[in-house]
Enzyme design. Structure first.
Site, PDB file in Angstrom:
ATOM      1  N   GLU A 150       3.799  -0.902   6.000  1.00  0.00           N
ATOM      2  CA  GLU A 150       2.522  -0.259   6.345  1.00  0.00           C
ATOM      3  C   GLU A 150       1.334  -1.037   5.797  1.00  0.00           C
ATOM      4  O   GLU A 150       0.367  -1.284   6.517  1.00  0.00           O
ATOM      5  CB  GLU A 150       2.498   1.171   5.798  1.00  0.00           C
ATOM      6  CG  GLU A 150       1.145   1.829   6.022  1.00  0.00           C
ATOM      7  CD  GLU A 150       1.096   3.318   5.761  1.00  0.00           C
ATOM      8  OE1 GLU A 150       2.030   3.850   5.143  1.00  0.00           O
ATOM      9  OE2 GLU A 150       0.111   3.928   6.185  1.00  0.00           O
ATOM     10  N   ASP A 205       6.865   5.062   9.751  1.00  0.00           N
ATOM     11  CA  ASP A 205       6.992   6.483   9.423  1.00  0.00           C
ATOM     12  C   ASP A 205       8.316   7.031   9.915  1.00  0.00           C
ATOM     13  O   ASP A 205       8.827   8.015   9.390  1.00  0.00           O
ATOM     14  CB  ASP A 205       5.889   7.312  10.106  1.00  0.00           C
ATOM     15  CG  ASP A 205       4.517   7.054   9.522  1.00  0.00           C
ATOM     16  OD1 ASP A 205       3.548   6.935  10.311  1.00  0.00           O
ATOM     17  OD2 ASP A 205       4.417   6.963   8.280  1.00  0.00           O
ATOM     18  N   ASP A 250       7.724   2.133   4.673  1.00  0.00           N
ATOM     19  CA  ASP A 250       6.546   2.898   4.285  1.00  0.00           C
ATOM     20  C   ASP A 250       6.676   3.131   2.781  1.00  0.00           C
ATOM     21  O   ASP A 250       7.518   3.924   2.358  1.00  0.00           O
ATOM     22  CB  ASP A 250       6.471   4.229   5.040  1.00  0.00           C
ATOM     23  CG  ASP A 250       5.128   4.929   4.843  1.00  0.00           C
ATOM     24  OD1 ASP A 250       4.807   5.847   5.600  1.00  0.00           O
ATOM     25  OD2 ASP A 250       4.388   4.541   3.898  1.00  0.00           O
ATOM     26  N   ILE A 278       4.721   4.538   0.466  1.00  0.00           N
ATOM     27  CA  ILE A 278       4.385   5.903   0.038  1.00  0.00           C
ATOM     28  C   ILE A 278       4.035   6.693   1.297  1.00  0.00           C
ATOM     29  O   ILE A 278       2.919   6.601   1.813  1.00  0.00           O
ATOM     30  CB  ILE A 278       3.191   5.922  -0.947  1.00  0.00           C
ATOM     31  CG1 ILE A 278       3.545   5.166  -2.229  1.00  0.00           C
ATOM     32  CG2 ILE A 278       2.807   7.356  -1.285  1.00  0.00           C
ATOM     33  CD1 ILE A 278       2.445   5.199  -3.306  1.00  0.00           C
ATOM     34  N   ASP A 279       4.999   7.453   1.779  1.00  0.00           N
ATOM     35  CA  ASP A 279       4.701   8.301   2.924  1.00  0.00           C
ATOM     36  C   ASP A 279       4.165   9.633   2.396  1.00  0.00           C
ATOM     37  O   ASP A 279       4.819  10.327   1.644  1.00  0.00           O
ATOM     38  CB  ASP A 279       5.936   8.545   3.787  1.00  0.00           C
ATOM     39  CG  ASP A 279       5.579   9.393   4.989  1.00  0.00           C
ATOM     40  OD1 ASP A 279       6.176  10.474   5.166  1.00  0.00           O
ATOM     41  OD2 ASP A 279       4.674   8.989   5.735  1.00  0.00           O
ATOM     42  N   THR A 289       0.497   9.631   1.514  1.00  0.00           N
ATOM     43  CA  THR A 289      -0.470   9.125   0.529  1.00  0.00           C
ATOM     44  C   THR A 289      -1.490  10.195   0.154  1.00  0.00           C
ATOM     45  O   THR A 289      -1.873  10.320  -1.015  1.00  0.00           O
ATOM     46  CB  THR A 289      -1.184   7.874   1.064  1.00  0.00           C
ATOM     47  OG1 THR A 289      -0.214   6.833   1.218  1.00  0.00           O
ATOM     48  CG2 THR A 289      -2.266   7.400   0.113  1.00  0.00           C
TER      49      THR A 289
END
Lengths: 282, 252
Positions: free
Chosen positions: B74, B224, B94, B96-97, B99
């Site tokens: 990402e 994602d 990803d 930190i999905d 955020t």
């Protein structure tokens, strides 16, 4: 001076934990799902079993106390808050979540005396998080102190709300209109765990700045109100006045600034009060 | 697939699990610290230094072990790297999905690591940073939550379904009108309810465990959904485009 209600609160924690075990066990088995006011207002035997467990235990230990419980009221008991020490209980908050095994399910036990909320216990039983608060003594989750967020800018906020179980098109229209207005402020995000008690605990923990809903009942918010307040937050009516527990409306926020800004975007709609005479209820 | 490849992707997955745990611990520590927050495409599309640090950690670790592999991440993508899936073994990350949740310490944040070869998703690893739950799936080998097999819900009736979605980062009235219109139609089905938790990967994992019946969103990125798509399929579910057509991994 000894705390008059500490024993009751300690017992509430024991009951909440025991109820949580019943809920977790029930999730392993098939469950029969029934409907109350609509096809999406669900109830199960577990809701009833847990409430009966709590009532029986409270009657046994505190025989003079009064009781307001979701399923008792559904069965026709009056929902009137007197000065008498009163337990205000939602045995399974998030029944829809429970039916699906969706991980936010809470047992909510609030307690009032002289019409003042004295303590609140919310047990999120799948997360094993015990939220407690005693008036004047702070709020805790699994023994760790809770504090609301210090955010004052609504544009940097997360707001929690729910769509509820009322599918009347006019009501749904207002719910969505409020949601769009709040989102357009803009805010960082909107969340909904599916249980009022959990949403309030998220505000108390500082994870969300505010929670609002119209259509909840006193048993959904009694415990959470103490927890939010003791974590430094505020409770209000969606119209801006003080919280009226029987009004079916709630705003729980980290501070007045956020609450008052949020209230401007909420479109209210009528909901029959919890303490309305039984024959006037939907 | 050759037996060498089978063994190799298994080893890759083991490494993915290890790095997901490691990255998850970094996130757990970072969530307690003060965060430097900036925004990307809109004021509500947030990014922090932690996103970038965690992605660097994951990619540098994987690059060292697998120097010939490719990476779609990402934050690398935000920095201008191309987001093209080739036939080469490719990690889709990803870091930190959720955020926005991370910034607020809202307890739904995940590290998501997907892996594709010849444009086919081979495995997915998702680590819930707040409660340590690990979701994994390898194509043809089932889906698991903390090592226990998971299965999607058997429900077929939309009026008994719990639906999950996310609002995304757009806040313009036209988009929100469509968003709420879609939700209204589902609630009028009448579905049991709609939930929003702020992390698409964790919401997708709830589909895989059967805790909810369906998830839909516009505005997702391939990072994602890459890992979660494997997990859902291996749990017996399906992933399709909102038009009803087959899902195209990078088509939003």
């Amino acid at each position: 001076m000894p705390d008059l209600w500490q024993e009751a609160m300690d017992h509430a924690v024991v009951l909440a934990r025991k109820s949580g075990e019943i809920v977790r066990e029930a999730l392993q088995n098939e469950m029969k799902v029934m409907c109350k006011s609509s096809s999406v207002d669900l109830v199960t035997k577990t809701d009833q079993k847990v409430e009966q467990l709590i009532i029986a235990s409270v009657k046994d230990k505190f025989p003079t106390h009064s009781f307001i419980g979701e399923e008792s009221v559904a069965a026709g008991q009056p929902c009137i808050l007197s000065d008498n020490p009163t337990w205000i209980v939602d045995p399974v908050d998030g029944t829809t979540n429970f039916v699906h095994g969706y991980p936010f399910i809470a047992i909510s036990i609030g307690f009032a005396a002289d019409k003042q909320l004295e303590f609140g216990v919310v047990y999120s039983c799948l997360e094993d998080k015990m939220y407690t608060a005693r008036k004047g003594k702070g709020a805790f989750c699994n023994g760790q102190p809770l504090q609301v967020s210090d955010q004052t800018d609504i544009n940097q906020s997360i707001i929690a709300t729910e769509f509820g179980s009322n599918r009347d098109p006019e009501v749904v229209d207002k719910i969505f209109s409020s949601m769009r207005k709040v989102l357009c402020l803009p805010i960082h995000g909107m969340r909904g765990a599916g249980t009022a008690a959990t949403n309030m605990c998220l505000v108390a923990a500082g994870s969300a700045e505010a929670y609002y809903e119209i259509g909840i009942h006193c048993w959904d918010i009694a415990a959470g109100a103490v927890i939010v307040s003791e974590a430094g937050g505020v409770l209000m009516d969606v119209g801006g006045g003080p919280l009226d527990m029987m009004s079916r409306r709630v705003v729980a926020a980290n501070n007045k600034t956020i609450a008052q800004r949020l209230i401007k975007e909420i479109e209210a709609y009528p909901a029959t009060r919890d303490d309305a005479p039984i024959d006037s209820k939907e | 697939m050759t037996s060498t490849e089978i063994k190799c992707w298994g080893e890759c997955m083991d490494v993915a699990v290890q790095i997901a745990h490691k990255a998850g611990k970094v996130v757990q520590e970072a969530v307690k610290q003060e965060k430097r927050v900036s925004s990307k495409s809109t004021p509500t599309d947030l990014v922090t230094e932690a996103d970038q640090q965690v992605e660097d950690l994951i990619i540098s670790t994987l690059r060292e072990k697998f120097p010939s592999h490719r990476f779609i991440g990402e934050e690398s993508s935000a920095a201008g790297e191309k987001c093209i899936l080739t036939d080469e073994p490719t990690w889709i990350i990803d870091p930190i999905d959720g955020t926005c949740n991370f910034v607020h310490s809202f307890p739904m944040v995940a590290v998501s690591i997907g892996f594709a070869v010849k444009k086919e998703l081979e495995f997915g690893v998702i680590y819930h940073c707040f409660d340590g739950t690990l979701y994994t799936a390898r194509r043809g080998h089932g889906a698991f939550c903390n090592g226990t097999p998971i299965q999607v819900s058997k429900e077929k009736d939309i009026s008994k379904a719990l639906i999950l979605t996310e609002i995304g980062a757009k806040r313009d009235p036209a988009t929100l009108e469509i968003f709420s219109g879609n939700m209204l139609k589902l609630l009028s089905a009448p579905a049991h309810g709609v939930r929003i938790i702020g992390s698409s990967t964790l919401a997708l994992c709830h589909i895989a465990t059967g805790a909810a019946e369906a998830y839909y969103q516009y505005g997702l990125h391939c990072w994602d959904i890459a890992a979660a798509a494997v997990i859902i399929r291996e749990a017996g579910g399906c992933v399709i485009d909102t038009s009803g057509e087959p899902w195209d991994g990078c088509f939003r």
